[in-house]
Every structure is written in C-alpha cells, then in structure tokens.
Write a protein that holds these residues in place. Sequence first.
Motif, PDB file in Angstrom:
ATOM      1  N   GLN A   8       0.829  -1.180   0.000  1.00  0.00           N
ATOM      2  CA  GLN A   8       0.000   0.000   0.000  1.00  0.00           C
ATOM      3  C   GLN A   8       0.875   1.246   0.000  1.00  0.00           C
ATOM      4  O   GLN A   8       1.888   1.298   0.702  1.00  0.00           O
ATOM      5  N   PRO A   9       0.512   2.253  -0.815  1.00  0.00           N
ATOM      6  CA  PRO A   9       1.288   3.491  -0.797  1.00  0.00           C
ATOM      7  C   PRO A   9       1.358   4.071   0.614  1.00  0.00           C
ATOM      8  O   PRO A   9       0.391   4.057   1.360  1.00  0.00           O
ATOM      9  N   SER A  10       2.523   4.560   0.987  1.00  0.00           N
ATOM     10  CA  SER A  10       2.721   5.117   2.309  1.00  0.00           C
ATOM     11  C   SER A  10       3.149   6.562   2.173  1.00  0.00           C
ATOM     12  O   SER A  10       3.684   6.975   1.155  1.00  0.00           O
ATOM     13  N   GLN A  11       2.916   7.355   3.227  1.00  0.00           N
ATOM     14  CA  GLN A  11       3.308   8.750   3.183  1.00  0.00           C
ATOM     15  C   GLN A  11       4.816   8.908   3.315  1.00  0.00           C
ATOM     16  O   GLN A  11       5.422   9.652   2.584  1.00  0.00           O
ATOM     17  N   ARG A  12       5.401   8.247   4.282  1.00  0.00           N
ATOM     18  CA  ARG A  12       6.863   8.331   4.458  1.00  0.00           C
ATOM     19  C   ARG A  12       7.396   7.011   4.975  1.00  0.00           C
ATOM     20  O   ARG A  12       6.852   6.427   5.902  1.00  0.00           O
ATOM     21  N   THR A  13       8.485   6.556   4.360  1.00  0.00           N
ATOM     22  CA  THR A  13       9.187   5.356   4.779  1.00  0.00           C
ATOM     23  C   THR A  13      10.639   5.727   5.005  1.00  0.00           C
ATOM     24  O   THR A  13      11.296   6.242   4.091  1.00  0.00           O
ATOM     25  N   VAL A  14      11.137   5.518   6.191  1.00  0.00           N
ATOM     26  CA  VAL A  14      12.551   5.771   6.470  1.00  0.00           C
ATOM     27  C   VAL A  14      13.363   4.570   5.990  1.00  0.00           C
ATOM     28  O   VAL A  14      13.005   3.420   6.237  1.00  0.00           O
ATOM     29  N   VAL A  15      14.448   4.856   5.274  1.00  0.00           N
ATOM     30  CA  VAL A  15      15.378   3.824   4.819  1.00  0.00           C
ATOM     31  C   VAL A  15      16.625   3.940   5.692  1.00  0.00           C
ATOM     32  O   VAL A  15      17.450   4.837   5.501  1.00  0.00           O
ATOM     33  N   PRO A  16      16.781   3.077   6.694  1.00  0.00           N
ATOM     34  CA  PRO A  16      17.933   3.196   7.592  1.00  0.00           C
ATOM     35  C   PRO A  16      19.255   3.079   6.842  1.00  0.00           C
ATOM     36  O   PRO A  16      19.334   2.463   5.767  1.00  0.00           O
ATOM     37  N   ALA A  17      20.283   3.676   7.400  1.00  0.00           N
ATOM     38  CA  ALA A  17      21.615   3.573   6.813  1.00  0.00           C
ATOM     39  C   ALA A  17      21.959   2.121   6.512  1.00  0.00           C
ATOM     40  O   ALA A  17      21.706   1.236   7.326  1.00  0.00           O
ATOM     41  N   ARG A  18      22.476   1.873   5.309  1.00  0.00           N
ATOM     42  CA  ARG A  18      22.961   0.571   4.849  1.00  0.00           C
ATOM     43  C   ARG A  18      21.841  -0.405   4.489  1.00  0.00           C
ATOM     44  O   ARG A  18      22.117  -1.557   4.174  1.00  0.00           O
ATOM     45  N   GLU A  19      20.572   0.034   4.528  1.00  0.00           N
ATOM     46  CA  GLU A  19      19.454  -0.866   4.232  1.00  0.00           C
ATOM     47  C   GLU A  19      18.677  -0.386   3.008  1.00  0.00           C
ATOM     48  O   GLU A  19      18.965   0.674   2.450  1.00  0.00           O
ATOM     49  N   GLY A  20      17.689  -1.180   2.595  1.00  0.00           N
ATOM     50  CA  GLY A  20      16.843  -0.832   1.464  1.00  0.00           C
ATOM     51  C   GLY A  20      15.383  -1.040   1.802  1.00  0.00           C
ATOM     52  O   GLY A  20      15.050  -1.828   2.699  1.00  0.00           O
ATOM     53  N   ARG A  21      14.507  -0.333   1.094  1.00  0.00           N
ATOM     54  CA  ARG A  21      13.068  -0.463   1.280  1.00  0.00           C
ATOM     55  C   ARG A  21      12.370  -0.392  -0.076  1.00  0.00           C
ATOM     56  O   ARG A  21      12.842   0.284  -0.996  1.00  0.00           O
ATOM     57  N   ALA A  22      11.219  -1.088  -0.188  1.00  0.00           N
ATOM     58  CA  ALA A  22      10.406  -1.075  -1.405  1.00  0.00           C
ATOM     59  C   ALA A  22       9.075  -0.399  -1.123  1.00  0.00           C
ATOM     60  O   ALA A  22       8.503  -0.579  -0.043  1.00  0.00           O
ATOM     61  N   VAL A  23       8.589   0.388  -2.080  1.00  0.00           N
ATOM     62  CA  VAL A  23       7.264   1.002  -1.982  1.00  0.00           C
ATOM     63  C   VAL A  23       6.553   0.856  -3.317  1.00  0.00           C
ATOM     64  O   VAL A  23       7.192   0.800  -4.376  1.00  0.00           O
ATOM     65  N   HIS A  24       5.233   0.782  -3.250  1.00  0.00           N
ATOM     66  CA  HIS A  24       4.418   0.784  -4.457  1.00  0.00           C
ATOM     67  C   HIS A  24       4.025   2.214  -4.765  1.00  0.00           C
ATOM     68  O   HIS A  24       3.613   2.967  -3.878  1.00  0.00           O
ATOM     69  N   VAL A  25       4.179   2.608  -6.036  1.00  0.00           N
ATOM     70  CA  VAL A  25       3.819   3.949  -6.481  1.00  0.00           C
ATOM     71  C   VAL A  25       2.919   3.805  -7.706  1.00  0.00           C
ATOM     72  O   VAL A  25       3.335   3.240  -8.724  1.00  0.00           O
TER      73      VAL A  25
END
Length: 222
Positions: A8-25
């Motif tokens: 689900q689209p999110s308003q804000r996702t923090v990507v911590p140092a050295r990590e990755g995150r996926a979002v649907h747009v």
Amino acid sequence: MSASPTLQPSQRTVVPAREGRAVHVAAGQGIRVVDLEGGQVGDVFAFAVDDLSEHHSASHTRTQIDRLFPRVGEQFFTNRRRPILTLVEDTSVGRHDMLIAACDPERYATLGVTGWHASCADNLRTALAPFAGAPTFVPQPINVFMRVPVDEHDDLSWLPAASRAGDSITFRAELDCLVVVSSCPQDVSVVNGGVPTSLAIEVLDPQETAVLVPSSGKQAHS
C-alpha cells in the motif's frame, strides 16, 4: 507476472543507513527521496508492477535524452523503451549519477573488505524477495546525490555527495511501479563521506505531484 503481495502506498518510509526499502507507487503519484542528514547516496530502482522484468534502464534513458542524467521535466525509460519516471523536482545541487553500478559483495572484496559487508545489490534482492516474478539480476540504479563527474579526458572522479540535510529529488511515476531505494552502505570510498546515513521515501498523491510538474522544458524524443 504481477508482483505479490501488494504494498500500500505510504506517506513516508525511512530507509535506515545501509538498508533498502520497497514502496508501491501508482501511475501519477510522486516519489520523493530525501537525504535526512546530508551527504548520503541513494540507489533507486524502478520496476513495472505488472511485469517485474521491465525496469528502469540507464542505457535506454541516455539514448532517449542524449544526456548522462535527465534534467527536471525529462523522463527515465525502461528496457522496453517506455517512460517509467519523470524528474519533476530537485532541491539538491543537482549532482546525480547513472553510470556507476550498484555496490555488491564483489566490489567490497576488490576494495579489500573481508567478510560480509552490506551492499545495494543485496539490499535490492532483500527488498524484492517477497514479490513473485522478481528478477534475480541487479539493474543499473539511479544513483541520487552521487557525485562522479566525468572530466575532459573521460576520466571519472569519486567525490563525496554534496547534498545537504533535507535535500530531495522527486519523480512522478508514469507506470504503476515497485520502487526500491537503498541507502548506500559504501564506507570504503568517499561517496558517503565515509559514514552512511539514512534516507526517506515519501509517496505523494497525484494532486501534490501535479503542482511540481514543470510547465515547459525539453521533452525526451522517441
């Protein structure tokens, strides 16, 4: 093959140092990558949700726009030559890269690292793992805030990112996308100033994104 499960689209996702995150747009929405502390490179990957084998391609983008990196108002293209993202706003100094491959375990080994080291390639694979049909290869990323200029002799220089805390770059999705952002773990070269920090991903609704779209500017040719 469609991606699954659905994010689900999110308003804000923090990507911590050295990590990755996926979002649907969704098509028409915006995606903003924010450098929270300054001087941090982000590796951005974009995949078409309806078929994850279609992805942003740096080489196809350069072919379409006749530049090393798009200007505001220009588009990023897929390996099937379809627009996938449009660059709509850049509050940083405007230094980004689309030449350098994502860091991976082999890269760190050549730099003298022994044992495990976080990498953008592994961050991408981890972020894509829950999705059916995810590719196993690592495409060339959009390296936001990364400063690797090309001189008159075609030599590359590796420089610290010049982005400041709060600087951002914003794209509009032209397709329904699965976007992965890796807060680059590189701490051997100087690109992150030696100390990786966090990024944030903000998903904007179409109304918010529309006000950012330039009213004029060079358009990419076919």
